[in-house]
Design an enzyme around this catalytic site. Structure first.
Site, PDB file in Angstrom:
ATOM      1  N   CYS A 139       0.899  -1.177   0.000  1.00  0.00           N
ATOM      2  CA  CYS A 139       0.000   0.000   0.000  1.00  0.00           C
ATOM      3  C   CYS A 139       0.924   1.210   0.000  1.00  0.00           C
ATOM      4  CB  CYS A 139      -0.862  -0.001   1.257  1.00  0.00           C
ATOM      5  SG  CYS A 139      -1.732  -1.554   1.530  1.00  0.00           S
ATOM      6  N   PRO A 142       1.568   7.827  -0.587  1.00  0.00           N
ATOM      7  CA  PRO A 142       2.267   8.594  -1.625  1.00  0.00           C
ATOM      8  C   PRO A 142       3.727   8.209  -1.841  1.00  0.00           C
ATOM      9  CG  PRO A 142       2.097   9.899   0.380  1.00  0.00           C
ATOM     10  CD  PRO A 142       1.357   8.619   0.641  1.00  0.00           C
ATOM     11  N   ASP A 193      -5.685  -4.267  -6.411  1.00  0.00           N
ATOM     12  CA  ASP A 193      -6.219  -4.347  -5.060  1.00  0.00           C
ATOM     13  C   ASP A 193      -5.216  -5.228  -4.322  1.00  0.00           C
ATOM     14  OD1 ASP A 193      -7.465  -5.155  -2.710  1.00  0.00           O
ATOM     15  OD2 ASP A 193      -9.461  -4.970  -3.580  1.00  0.00           O
ATOM     16  N   CYS A 265      -1.179   4.271  11.130  1.00  0.00           N
ATOM     17  CA  CYS A 265      -0.971   5.541  11.841  1.00  0.00           C
ATOM     18  C   CYS A 265      -2.218   5.870  12.668  1.00  0.00           C
ATOM     19  CB  CYS A 265      -0.595   6.651  10.878  1.00  0.00           C
ATOM     20  SG  CYS A 265      -1.743   6.840   9.526  1.00  0.00           S
TER      21      CYS A 265
HETATM   22  C1  LIG Z   1      -1.281   4.589   5.004  1.00  0.00           C
HETATM   23  S1  LIG Z   1      -1.423   4.812   3.306  1.00  0.00           S
HETATM   24  C2  LIG Z   1       0.160   4.325   2.735  1.00  0.00           C
HETATM   25  C3  LIG Z   1       1.228   5.356   2.965  1.00  0.00           C
HETATM   26  C4  LIG Z   1       2.544   4.991   2.267  1.00  0.00           C
HETATM   27  N1  LIG Z   1       3.001   3.689   2.659  1.00  0.00           N
HETATM   28  C5  LIG Z   1       3.623   6.006   2.544  1.00  0.00           C
HETATM   29  O1  LIG Z   1       4.454   5.791   3.448  1.00  0.00           O
HETATM   30  O2  LIG Z   1       3.663   7.034   1.853  1.00  0.00           O
HETATM   31  C6  LIG Z   1      -2.403   3.476   2.812  1.00  0.00           C
HETATM   32  C7  LIG Z   1      -2.606   3.377   1.315  1.00  0.00           C
HETATM   33  O3  LIG Z   1      -3.319   2.170   1.022  1.00  0.00           O
HETATM   34  C8  LIG Z   1      -4.121   2.405  -0.106  1.00  0.00           C
HETATM   35  N2  LIG Z   1      -5.139   1.327  -0.183  1.00  0.00           N
HETATM   36  C9  LIG Z   1      -6.398   1.315   0.298  1.00  0.00           C
HETATM   37  N3  LIG Z   1      -6.991   0.139   0.011  1.00  0.00           N
HETATM   38  C10 LIG Z   1      -6.077  -0.609  -0.648  1.00  0.00           C
HETATM   39  C11 LIG Z   1      -6.096  -1.910  -1.227  1.00  0.00           C
HETATM   40  N4  LIG Z   1      -7.182  -2.679  -1.147  1.00  0.00           N
HETATM   41  N5  LIG Z   1      -4.990  -2.345  -1.849  1.00  0.00           N
HETATM   42  C12 LIG Z   1      -3.865  -1.579  -1.928  1.00  0.00           C
HETATM   43  N6  LIG Z   1      -3.792  -0.327  -1.408  1.00  0.00           N
HETATM   44  C13 LIG Z   1      -4.893   0.139  -0.778  1.00  0.00           C
HETATM   45  C14 LIG Z   1      -4.682   3.791   0.144  1.00  0.00           C
HETATM   46  O4  LIG Z   1      -5.154   4.354  -1.064  1.00  0.00           O
HETATM   47  C15 LIG Z   1      -3.455   4.490   0.728  1.00  0.00           C
HETATM   48  O5  LIG Z   1      -2.748   5.144  -0.283  1.00  0.00           O
END
Ligand SMILES: C[S@@+](CC[C@H](N)C(=O)[O-])C[C@H]1O[C@@H](n2cnc3c(N)ncnc32)[C@H](O)[C@@H]1O
Length: 335
Positions: A139, A142, A193, A265
């Protein structure tokens, strides 16, 4: 309903706190964190107390920048006693809530530093990335942790995945802004996903980071639309299931003997300890890895919540250490 805050220095209208979210957190976290909650709440609701660490980009920063940071009162997060601390990763912290200016994205020019909540580095350090390893950031947008991973080592292959297409564009831009072209070639970006990726690439990775979608406590408190915030809070109960499914996929993508780090977080127990307990209870080949060494080593920089678990640690925002919330757990897939 929104509560307006005034910034201390100028008396200007500053960010607005969403009362619906604050009331909800008040109930849940005073129960889960006890006496610590009042300090945590004061920090979370006072952006003027937030600190911003500076992660230098090893591919482009000039040495004069370190001098400049020292002059501005920053000090390095250097820990000789941690068994894993790559010298190439240089992060500077300030005891005061000062903030270096953000750099603009300019095609062809690498940025010199990345501003971040210093607690975000703990899941990256827990992963203990080594040169040549294959790593998945499930995931990734950004992209802060992907950038931090590349400050630690030269992976043989880095797969950055993100489900949201807008955020995926942001991720691509971050990588382009920080990573030189030869290294970009070992990075693959995808838009799966994350729950499906383990099926697509079983046992393909030495290390997997699941920095999961969660109730992002800091940003939720400043939701500008109360109705949307109320809906989000209602939907909050679905997050642990999503997090467990992402972890299941990550476990599938991990080779036997590989390491998985889970982070969020949020302070929410349901999204942290309970998710990890559910995973440990349903797999006999997944074992927790003790990361209390991280909490011991970094106790001068971060305040950790007292925990009765062997696995997982939680940074809670404190005065002068306004980092977190950040929950980190480390798991190993046994052969
Ligand atoms: C906490 S943020 C990640 C922050 C990133 N790791 C960073 O340090 O910049 C979680 C991310 O998971 C994404 N997300 C949500 N559902 C998801 C899914 N089913 N599969 C993959 N990513 C997903 C969100 O769009 C979001 O960008």
């Amino acid at each position: 309903m929104l509560t307006r805050l005034r910034s201390k220095s100028e008396g200007k209208l500053a960010k607005q706190i969403c009362k619906v979210v604050l009331d909800h957190f008040e109930k849940q976290y005073s129960n889960e964190l006890g006496d610590s909650w009042s300090t945590v709440r004061d920090i979370l609701t006072s952006p003027e107390l937030w600190q911003h660490a500076v992660l230098l980009n090893r591919f482009s920063y000039p040495s004069a920048l370190e001098e400049e940071l020292h002059l501005k009162g920053y000090h390095p997060l250097v820990e000789g006693s941690l068994s894993y601390y790559p010298k190439s990763m240089k992060c500077y912290l300030s005891r005061t809530p000062s903030r270096m200016p953000s750099e603009r994205h300019q095609t062809g020019n690498l940025k010199k530093y990345y501003l971040l909540n210093a607690a975000s580095l703990l899941p990256v350090l827990a992963l203990e990335l080594k040169d040549g390893e294959k790593v998945l950031d499930l995931c990734a947008a950004p992209g802060g942790k992907s950038i931090a991973l590349l400050q630690c080592a030269y992976p043989g292959y880095l797969h950055c995945n993100e489900f949201d297409s807008l955020r995926l564009r942001w991720l691509r831009q971050t990588l382009e802004s920080f990573i030189p072209q030869p290294l970009i070639n070992v990075i693959q970006v995808s838009e799966f996903d994350g729950r499906d990726l383990g099926h697509a690439q079983p046992e393909a990775f030495d290390k997997v980071l699941v920095d999961a979608p969660c109730s992002n406590d800091r940003s939720w408190l400043f939701s500008s639309d109360s109705q949307k915030a109320a809906y989000r809070i209602h939907q909050r109960r679905n997050l642990p299931l999503l997090q467990i499914e992402l972890l299941r996929s990550a476990i599938r993508a991990l080779r036997p003997g590989g390491i998985l780090v889970y982070s969020t977080c949020t302070l929410s127990k349901a999204e942290n300890q309970d998710v990890i307990s559910a995973i440990l209870n349903s797999y006999c080949n997944i074992v927790p890895v003790d990361i209390r060494e991280i909490a011991r080593t970094y106790s001068q920089h971060f305040t950790f919540a007292p925990t009765d678990h062997e696995y997982g640690c939680m940074v809670i925002p404190d005065r002068g250490k306004a980092w977190g919330p950040m929950y980190v757990a480390k798991l190993k897939k046994e052969s």
